[in-house]
Write a protein that holds these residues in place. Structure first.
Motif, PDB file in Angstrom:
ATOM      1  N   PHE B  31     -18.689   4.341   5.025  1.00  0.00           N
ATOM      2  CA  PHE B  31     -18.649   3.585   4.642  1.00  0.00           C
ATOM      3  C   PHE B  31     -17.387   3.316   6.218  1.00  0.00           C
ATOM      4  O   PHE B  31     -17.012   4.271   6.352  1.00  0.00           O
ATOM      5  CB  PHE B  31     -18.624   2.269   3.720  1.00  0.00           C
ATOM      6  N   ALA B  44      -5.795   0.661   3.533  1.00  0.00           N
ATOM      7  CA  ALA B  44      -6.200   1.718   3.179  1.00  0.00           C
ATOM      8  C   ALA B  44      -5.817   1.543   1.969  1.00  0.00           C
ATOM      9  O   ALA B  44      -6.563   1.982   0.659  1.00  0.00           O
ATOM     10  CB  ALA B  44      -4.822   3.679   2.704  1.00  0.00           C
ATOM     11  N   LEU B  49      -8.677   2.944  -0.273  1.00  0.00           N
ATOM     12  CA  LEU B  49      -9.503   4.339  -0.112  1.00  0.00           C
ATOM     13  C   LEU B  49      -8.056   5.930   0.230  1.00  0.00           C
ATOM     14  O   LEU B  49      -7.510   5.574   0.676  1.00  0.00           O
ATOM     15  CB  LEU B  49      -9.679   3.789   1.505  1.00  0.00           C
ATOM     16  N   ASP B  53     -12.382   9.431   2.942  1.00  0.00           N
ATOM     17  CA  ASP B  53     -13.189   8.330   2.601  1.00  0.00           C
ATOM     18  C   ASP B  53     -14.034   7.487   3.241  1.00  0.00           C
ATOM     19  O   ASP B  53     -15.250   7.257   3.670  1.00  0.00           O
ATOM     20  CB  ASP B  53     -12.878   6.563   1.722  1.00  0.00           C
ATOM     21  N   ALA B  54     -13.562   7.088   4.416  1.00  0.00           N
ATOM     22  CA  ALA B  54     -13.830   5.598   5.174  1.00  0.00           C
ATOM     23  C   ALA B  54     -13.419   5.246   6.397  1.00  0.00           C
ATOM     24  O   ALA B  54     -11.929   5.928   6.730  1.00  0.00           O
ATOM     25  CB  ALA B  54     -13.971   4.404   4.728  1.00  0.00           C
ATOM     26  N   HIS B  55     -13.988   4.915   7.889  1.00  0.00           N
ATOM     27  CA  HIS B  55     -13.031   5.095   8.847  1.00  0.00           C
ATOM     28  C   HIS B  55     -13.012   3.514   8.512  1.00  0.00           C
ATOM     29  O   HIS B  55     -13.103   2.589   8.384  1.00  0.00           O
ATOM     30  CB  HIS B  55     -14.863   4.612  10.051  1.00  0.00           C
ATOM     31  N   VAL B  56     -11.802   3.121   9.710  1.00  0.00           N
ATOM     32  CA  VAL B  56     -11.339   2.284   9.797  1.00  0.00           C
ATOM     33  C   VAL B  56     -10.992   1.533  11.304  1.00  0.00           C
ATOM     34  O   VAL B  56     -10.157   2.903  11.489  1.00  0.00           O
ATOM     35  CB  VAL B  56      -9.450   2.406   8.987  1.00  0.00           C
ATOM     36  N   ILE B  57     -11.078   1.406  11.277  1.00  0.00           N
ATOM     37  CA  ILE B  57     -11.124   0.634  13.155  1.00  0.00           C
ATOM     38  C   ILE B  57     -10.029  -0.667  12.688  1.00  0.00           C
ATOM     39  O   ILE B  57     -10.269  -1.940  12.552  1.00  0.00           O
ATOM     40  CB  ILE B  57     -12.758   0.056  14.081  1.00  0.00           C
ATOM     41  N   ARG B  58      -8.763  -1.065  13.832  1.00  0.00           N
ATOM     42  CA  ARG B  58      -8.429  -1.790  13.655  1.00  0.00           C
ATOM     43  C   ARG B  58      -7.828  -2.588  15.364  1.00  0.00           C
ATOM     44  O   ARG B  58      -7.550  -1.780  16.307  1.00  0.00           O
ATOM     45  CB  ARG B  58      -7.166  -1.684  13.205  1.00  0.00           C
ATOM     46  N   SER B  71     -17.286   2.109  18.687  1.00  0.00           N
ATOM     47  CA  SER B  71     -17.016   2.554  17.520  1.00  0.00           C
ATOM     48  C   SER B  71     -17.494   2.616  16.431  1.00  0.00           C
ATOM     49  O   SER B  71     -18.675   3.749  15.757  1.00  0.00           O
ATOM     50  CB  SER B  71     -15.085   2.808  16.473  1.00  0.00           C
ATOM     51  N   PHE B  85     -17.645  -3.360   6.678  1.00  0.00           N
ATOM     52  CA  PHE B  85     -16.337  -4.881   6.512  1.00  0.00           C
ATOM     53  C   PHE B  85     -16.004  -5.341   7.584  1.00  0.00           C
ATOM     54  O   PHE B  85     -15.031  -4.546   8.082  1.00  0.00           O
ATOM     55  CB  PHE B  85     -15.866  -3.957   5.234  1.00  0.00           C
TER      56      PHE B  85
END
Lengths: 191, 191
Positions: B31, B44, B49, B53-58, B71, B85
């Motif tokens: 996710f 995280a 996380l 685990d997961a992509h994080v876009i900020r 992205s 999310f």
């Protein structure tokens, strides 16, 4: 357990012992990090951030896109950061395809592509879209050069003041270590 | 200690006990999270996380900008995420100014503005730039509406397949808690 339930259960545990409700909005340590969305990267851990310390901007590649510039300008102009880090990493997904690759795959289908020995190939049969051809995907052919390129773009942007130090690093996903990119300290500086 | 030295010392400690060198590139839990760059947010921690685990876009606001869409599309098409999310938060800096505010401040100077009881005001005397007038700063007037807007933009984007669930939450910076945005589950869905 579904992902949504896992995330909410983890959040419940975090909130149960949460004692940071009085943190101020501006970053306490006055800096910002631009880095990749890659799942293996945890900037809070690799750079030693606690909640409230620093802005973290992330996108595919950690690129100095227009949107990253928007975020960095808000970060210094309204929220007072005065030092920035551009941190790409080894084994980045952005090195393994081109604009033509991804726009072709998206034109073929909107399913997830598979990765074979010769690169990504499409396995889906859902309808595709040509909209990917209009996008610059900001792919990377050389990581150190990409960091330098992004630092030059930031340093020479008309909305970025010359007084802000911009550091350029690669995060090594095998070792967890930040390695400074040669030439980053001077790239794009006025002589 | 200068910020750069602090970050490198923290990274040295992280790397000294690093045992994650074999993590795979695609996110293990499949996710992605799009959230704000705000220093008080640690995705995280608030979403549970671990590295890998997961992509994080900020970005500033956690907005569904063109770059966030870039992205997210890379995230599902090439790296297999299948659930997303969108997580904005309370007390977001993006609620406290408008496009006119920031472009006016930037035209006045490239120094950091001060925040007074009536909003931001400029205190610098360095030269400014008109380049801010060309940028949509993606400011926010209502956080729940902004989450809904961004979910609709993602769900209706031609490169986003309808099968991907997109969850909409607000993170409460006073409590550490994720609160689902009413209407997010259905916003922008085909009837």
């Amino acid at each position: 357990m579904p992902v949504l339930d896992e995330v909410l259960a983890a959040n419940e545990r975090y909130a149960a012992s949460f004692e940071l409700g009085e943190l101020a909005l501006p970053p306490a340590r006055g800096f910002a990090i631009l880095t990749c969305m890659d799942a293996r990267l945890d900037p809070a851990k690799y750079a030693g951030l606690r909640e409230g310390d620093a802005h973290v901007i992330r996108n595919a590649g950690g690129r100095a896109s227009d949107d990253a510039i928007r975020s960095l300008v808000i970060s210094y102009k309204l929220l007072g950061t005065s030092e920035w880090f551009v941190i790409h990493h080894t084994d980045c997904g952005m090195e393994f395809f081109s604009n033509d690759t991804i726009s072709g795959l998206l034109a073929s289908s909107l399913d997830t592509a598979a990765l074979g020995p010769d690169g990504f190939y499409d396995v889906g049969d859902s309808p595709g879209s040509d909209a990917g051809a209009d996008i610059d995907w900001l792919t990377i052919s050389d990581q150190s050069q990409a960091v330098i390129h992004d630092i030059v773009r930031i340093r020479t942007h008309p909305l970025v003041p010359a007084r802000i130090p911009v550091h350029g690093f690669l995060y090594d996903v095998r070792t967890g270590r930040l390695v400074e990119v040669p030439g980053a300290a001077d790239a794009g500086r006025a002589r």
